[in-house]
Design an enzyme around this catalytic site. Sequence first.
Site, PDB file in Angstrom:
ATOM      1  CG  ASP A  61      27.498   8.019   3.913  1.00  0.00           C
ATOM      2  OD1 ASP A  61      27.734   7.227   4.845  1.00  0.00           O
ATOM      3  OD2 ASP A  61      28.305   8.245   2.988  1.00  0.00           O
ATOM      4  CG  HIS A 207      23.058   8.472   0.648  1.00  0.00           C
ATOM      5  ND1 HIS A 207      23.508   7.632  -0.350  1.00  0.00           N
ATOM      6  CD2 HIS A 207      24.052   9.365   0.877  1.00  0.00           C
ATOM      7  CE1 HIS A 207      24.723   8.004  -0.707  1.00  0.00           C
ATOM      8  NE2 HIS A 207      25.076   9.051   0.018  1.00  0.00           N
TER       9      HIS A 207
END
Length: 263
Positions: A61, A207
């Site tokens: 993400d 991430h």
Amino acid sequence: MVGGSGTGRTALSGGAVGIAAAMAAAWHIGPAATWLPPVRRILSPALHGRGHPAHVALTFDDGPDPASTPHFLRVLDAYQVRATFFVVGSSLERHPALGRALVAGGHEVAVHGWQHERPWFPAPLRDVREVMRTVGAVQQICGTVPQWYRPPYGILTGGRLAAARRAGLRPVLWSAWGRDWTAHADARSVRASVLADLTGGGTVLLHDADGWSAPGAWRAALGALPGLLAECRRLGLTAGPLAEHGVGHGDTGTYTGRTRRHR
């Protein structure tokens, strides 16, 4: 009698407004209960990211970011593993070359939203506009049609769910995460957090950027990545993108994804 009748109508009107407000609030915030893993694991295995038991979906993400994303691409390429990147539309627009690099590397590009905002107040029209704007950016810059949507912070509201459906996207969260956004995270803690919930058919969240994390937090995820890929190999699991994960099939599915040989 006139005064009493007027008071009654006012009370009824106030009650109707209260009911309408309560219903609107429930529509907005109700789906957010799926943020809790036990809730979505039971009520929505597909939203939980459950797929074929021989496969692990690897997802990232908050990118793309030129300071961090290329490092993840190099590690993934070294292991011949492909992943799904949930991009922030405004970041993709600022760094279009990175979006094209994702696709050139065989990775899947999905939608994380135009910005990375918390949905404290209902904004269904904005949700639709920003999801569609991100879809358009992916199509124009990456040349692919996104299939998946993961809301910022994993908070799925009524407006975000409706926006995803209107855009033809399938919402998906995760079943294991690295907790890699904090200032205290390191490679060891990220690896331990993922492995605590890693099973065949699961979806892993990491991430590849720190725009909404502690500065430099992405280094913890990057440091953990080789060990996580090695552990998947040891367990006989193939890591890859959501496109090959068979979300919704769960334990009853037959894995048909492309097996990749690790170097």
